[in-house]
Design a protein around this motif. Structure first.
Motif, PDB file in Angstrom:
ATOM      1  N   PRO A 113      20.852  -1.767 -14.303  1.00 51.38           N
ATOM      2  CA  PRO A 113      19.818  -2.547 -14.983  1.00 51.38           C
ATOM      3  C   PRO A 113      19.066  -1.760 -16.054  1.00 51.38           C
ATOM      4  N   ILE A 114      18.669  -2.460 -17.092  1.00 52.00           N
ATOM      5  CA  ILE A 114      17.788  -1.915 -18.114  1.00 52.00           C
ATOM      6  C   ILE A 114      16.360  -1.976 -17.566  1.00 52.00           C
ATOM      7  N   VAL A 115      15.646  -0.876 -17.623  1.00 53.16           N
ATOM      8  CA  VAL A 115      14.308  -0.802 -17.028  1.00 53.16           C
ATOM      9  C   VAL A 115      13.259  -1.237 -18.053  1.00 53.16           C
ATOM     10  N   LEU A 116      12.532  -2.284 -17.718  1.00 52.68           N
ATOM     11  CA  LEU A 116      11.444  -2.769 -18.567  1.00 52.68           C
ATOM     12  C   LEU A 116      10.140  -2.131 -18.118  1.00 52.68           C
ATOM     13  N   PRO A 117       9.183  -1.961 -19.025  1.00 47.59           N
ATOM     14  CA  PRO A 117       7.894  -1.372 -18.623  1.00 47.59           C
ATOM     15  C   PRO A 117       7.109  -2.288 -17.699  1.00 47.59           C
ATOM     16  N   SER A 118       6.218  -1.716 -16.928  1.00 49.82           N
ATOM     17  CA  SER A 118       5.483  -2.466 -15.911  1.00 49.82           C
ATOM     18  C   SER A 118       4.558  -3.518 -16.514  1.00 49.82           C
ATOM     19  N   TRP A 119       4.306  -3.452 -17.798  1.00 50.57           N
ATOM     20  CA  TRP A 119       3.439  -4.439 -18.460  1.00 50.57           C
ATOM     21  C   TRP A 119       4.240  -5.520 -19.173  1.00 50.57           C
ATOM     22  N   ASP A 120       5.550  -5.572 -18.951  1.00 52.92           N
ATOM     23  CA  ASP A 120       6.375  -6.605 -19.574  1.00 52.92           C
ATOM     24  C   ASP A 120       5.965  -7.990 -19.085  1.00 52.92           C
ATOM     25  N   ALA A 157       0.835  -1.197   0.000  1.00 50.11           N
ATOM     26  CA  ALA A 157       0.000   0.000   0.000  1.00 50.11           C
ATOM     27  C   ALA A 157       0.872   1.249   0.000  1.00 50.11           C
ATOM     28  N   ASN A 158       1.915   1.238   0.823  1.00 50.91           N
ATOM     29  CA  ASN A 158       2.834   2.372   0.865  1.00 50.91           C
ATOM     30  C   ASN A 158       3.555   2.547  -0.464  1.00 50.91           C
ATOM     31  N   TYR A 159       3.929   1.434  -1.084  1.00 51.08           N
ATOM     32  CA  TYR A 159       4.610   1.471  -2.392  1.00 51.08           C
ATOM     33  C   TYR A 159       3.658   2.003  -3.469  1.00 51.08           C
ATOM     34  N   PHE A 160       2.380   1.653  -3.362  1.00 54.16           N
ATOM     35  CA  PHE A 160       1.378   2.163  -4.290  1.00 54.16           C
ATOM     36  C   PHE A 160       1.302   3.685  -4.214  1.00 54.16           C
ATOM     37  N   PHE A 161       1.262   4.221  -3.001  1.00 54.99           N
ATOM     38  CA  PHE A 161       1.210   5.674  -2.848  1.00 54.99           C
ATOM     39  C   PHE A 161       2.471   6.334  -3.428  1.00 54.99           C
ATOM     40  N   LYS A 162       3.617   5.703  -3.252  1.00 51.82           N
ATOM     41  CA  LYS A 162       4.858   6.203  -3.862  1.00 51.82           C
ATOM     42  C   LYS A 162       4.704   6.298  -5.370  1.00 51.82           C
ATOM     43  N   ASN A 163       4.178   5.231  -5.992  1.00 56.57           N
ATOM     44  CA  ASN A 163       4.007   5.232  -7.446  1.00 56.57           C
ATOM     45  C   ASN A 163       3.003   6.284  -7.902  1.00 56.57           C
ATOM     46  N   LYS A 176       1.257   3.384 -17.942  1.00 59.42           N
ATOM     47  CA  LYS A 176       1.939   3.143 -16.672  1.00 59.42           C
ATOM     48  C   LYS A 176       1.006   3.389 -15.488  1.00 59.42           C
ATOM     49  N   VAL A 177       0.272   4.490 -15.521  1.00 60.11           N
ATOM     50  CA  VAL A 177      -0.675   4.801 -14.449  1.00 60.11           C
ATOM     51  C   VAL A 177      -1.752   3.721 -14.352  1.00 60.11           C
ATOM     52  N   SER A 178      -2.209   3.257 -15.511  1.00 63.57           N
ATOM     53  CA  SER A 178      -3.231   2.212 -15.535  1.00 63.57           C
ATOM     54  C   SER A 178      -2.760   0.949 -14.834  1.00 63.57           C
ATOM     55  N   VAL A 179      -1.509   0.541 -15.081  1.00 61.22           N
ATOM     56  CA  VAL A 179      -0.969  -0.655 -14.436  1.00 61.22           C
ATOM     57  C   VAL A 179      -0.820  -0.438 -12.936  1.00 61.22           C
ATOM     58  N   ILE A 180      -0.379   0.740 -12.524  1.00 56.10           N
ATOM     59  CA  ILE A 180      -0.229   1.039 -11.092  1.00 56.10           C
ATOM     60  C   ILE A 180      -1.558   0.874 -10.377  1.00 56.10           C
ATOM     61  N   ASN A 206      23.035 -11.954 -20.964  1.00 57.14           N
ATOM     62  CA  ASN A 206      24.157 -11.344 -20.245  1.00 57.14           C
ATOM     63  C   ASN A 206      23.906  -9.886 -19.875  1.00 57.14           C
ATOM     64  N   LYS A 207      22.661  -9.461 -19.921  1.00 56.93           N
ATOM     65  CA  LYS A 207      22.262  -8.133 -19.486  1.00 56.93           C
ATOM     66  C   LYS A 207      21.336  -8.263 -18.288  1.00 56.93           C
ATOM     67  N   VAL A 208      21.313  -7.228 -17.441  1.00 59.00           N
ATOM     68  CA  VAL A 208      20.472  -7.266 -16.255  1.00 59.00           C
ATOM     69  C   VAL A 208      19.292  -6.308 -16.439  1.00 59.00           C
ATOM     70  N   TYR A 209      18.124  -6.739 -15.948  1.00 54.75           N
ATOM     71  CA  TYR A 209      16.881  -6.005 -16.168  1.00 54.75           C
ATOM     72  C   TYR A 209      16.148  -5.799 -14.845  1.00 54.75           C
ATOM     73  N   THR A 210      15.328  -4.761 -14.800  1.00 52.84           N
ATOM     74  CA  THR A 210      14.409  -4.539 -13.696  1.00 52.84           C
ATOM     75  C   THR A 210      13.082  -4.074 -14.275  1.00 52.84           C
ATOM     76  N   ILE A 211      12.037  -4.060 -13.450  1.00 54.26           N
ATOM     77  CA  ILE A 211      10.687  -3.716 -13.915  1.00 54.26           C
ATOM     78  C   ILE A 211      10.278  -2.373 -13.332  1.00 54.26           C
ATOM     79  N   ASP A 212       9.872  -1.459 -14.183  1.00 52.43           N
ATOM     80  CA  ASP A 212       9.434  -0.134 -13.753  1.00 52.43           C
ATOM     81  C   ASP A 212       8.209  -0.225 -12.836  1.00 52.43           C
ATOM     82  N   THR A 213       8.222   0.533 -11.756  1.00 54.89           N
ATOM     83  CA  THR A 213       7.134   0.671 -10.773  1.00 54.89           C
ATOM     84  C   THR A 213       6.851  -0.605  -9.991  1.00 54.89           C
ATOM     85  N   GLN A 214       7.675  -1.649 -10.158  1.00 52.73           N
ATOM     86  CA  GLN A 214       7.395  -2.914  -9.483  1.00 52.73           C
ATOM     87  C   GLN A 214       8.284  -3.080  -8.263  1.00 52.73           C
TER      88      GLN A 214
END
Length: 436
Positions: free
Chosen positions: A426-433, A107-113, A126-130, A270-278
């Protein structure tokens, strides 16, 4: 350009159906017993459940009607470590204790997003996924690692399951409704340039109360009392959950990282990734994945199990599987032969189109090796003892190739080059990946 379906095209469909010699027999069979029964490859639905490497992990847990597989799997690894060190066979950690904090922190992370995207349109993707995933019980391995590091762990008797922890649909519906409303109000406050601190504090107090009613209130201290398999008492009074974790568990969760297999054109090995807003805890580590070929995931998983450690892994459990029998076979159902179609896609194509997804987490507890090559794997699920062989599944190596997407591995099993790769920005992937 597509034509509309009319009387002539319907007539052609029917005429072409007649050209399939077995259509009447198959139509009756599918209608009477269902698609999977007719398409099932009998020879692939049976596998020997003996393994050359077989780690003993104790009684299988049961997440029931909840999506907490990721948390159950992490606690299975910790429980196994504790059981091995203290000779306690039937021991379980409280999933509910960490579930409480997971929902509170999310819940706190949601408010951050919401704050960070307040100036984007409400219909921005992005807002829709959040807002869509404002607070649910799903998660990644890193979520559970964050929770354990911040809040520690407690035995199951300290904070047992409640109706709501085992049946999360009602709570998820109510808290999501609440957070979405508060998220809209928060966006409006930001647009008007008003202070938001008091608003978020009050909202988080509401969430804490909701979580307490649903799951119970977590303890700050408890009395540890457990008998080992030789009836020796392990006892300590007034210990905190953090102290219990630090003193009685050897696994350093900071040493474990996620290795993924996502063979898509959009993602390089051989690349590192992360997920936006996750994420689930503000100020703690968000999920990172090092992308590697599937053979490397297998090699690392085998290394870790050879050293007596179980392996958390993310997968798509609904594909090519038999729940009651506990069977995961890469060629279990032959739908193409049944319907005379071609539906085959590569693993990367399935991820690109969301046909493939990381839908579940389980634990690798064994593997059968022939000439140092895996043929089948032993899997501990979290669906109770009523499925599979007392909760354990058998997975053939083809299923690993096609439907395993992630393994969590201690960095000591990686090469120096692989550790350097993981430490890249890390390369940032979209939250809908698809890997989200």
């Amino acid at each position: 350009m597509n034509k509309e379906i009319n009387k002539q095209s319907l007539s052609e469909f029917k005429e072409n159906l007649k050209q399939h010699a077995k259509s009447e027999v198959l139509k009756n069979a599918v209608a009477n017993v269902g698609i999977n029964k007719v398409a099932q490859n009998f020879n692939n639905a049976h596998m020997n459940d003996t393994f050359s490497i077989d780690l003993k992990t104790g009684k299988v847990s049961n997440q029931k009607k909840s999506g907490r597989c990721w948390l159950f799997s992490t606690l299975t690894n910790l429980r196994t470590d504790f059981a091995k060190n203290y000779k306690v066979k039937d021991f379980e950690l409280s999933q509910n204790y960490l579930s409480f904090y997971d929902r509170l922190e999310k819940a706190n992370y949601f408010f951050k997003n919401v704050v960070e995207t307040a100036n984007l349109p409400i219909d921005d993707r992005k807002v829709s996924v959040i807002f869509q995933y404002s607070n649910d019980d799903g998660g990644q391995w890193q979520y559970s690692a964050n929770l354990v590091k911040k809040y520690g762990v407690v035995p199951n008797y300290v904070m047992p399951e409640t109706y709501n922890s085992e049946n999360t649909e009602e709570f998820s519906s109510i808290i999501n409704n609440y957070l979405r409303k508060k998220g809209l109000e928060l966006r409006e406050l930001i647009k008007k340039g008003k202070s938001i601190d008091t608003f978020i504090d009050k909202s988080m107090n509401d969430v804490y109360r909701m979580c307490t009613y649903a799951f119970g209130e977590p303890v700050n201290k408890f009395d540890l009392m457990i008998r080992d398999d030789n009836e020796k008492l392990i006892e300590e009074k007034n210990i905190s959950p953090q102290e219990f974790y630090e003193k009685y568990f050897n696994l350093d969760l900071d040493e474990y990282i996620s290795i993924m297999n996502s063979p898509q054109e959009s993602k390089e090995f051989n690349k590192v990734y992360t997920i936006d807003t996750q994420g689930n805890i503000v100020g703690m580590t968000d999920e990172k994945f090092l992308n590697k070929p599937i053979e490397r995931l297998k090699e690392l998983a085998i290394k870790q199990m050879k050293n007596g450690e179980t392996v958390w892994f993310g997968n798509d459990v609904g594909a090519q599987s038999l729940r009651e029998e506990g069977m995961l076979s890469g060629e279990l159902f032959d739908y193409d032969s049944l319907f005379d179609i071609d539906s085959k896609m590569t693993k990367g194509q399935r991820l690109d189109t969301h046909e493939g997804q990381v839908s579940h987490a389980m634990v690798l507890t064994g593997v059968d090796l022939e000439k140092n090559k895996p043929t089948k794997w032993k899997v501990e699920n979290s669906w109770g003892e009523e499925v599979g062989k007392k909760g354990y599944f058998v997975m053939d190596d083809k299923w690993f190739d096609e439907y395993v997407y992630e393994v969590v591995i201690n960095k000591k099993y990686l090469t120096e080059e692989e550790v350097q790769q993981y430490n890249q920005e890390p390369i940032v992937l979209p939250s809908w990946d698809a890997m989200a």
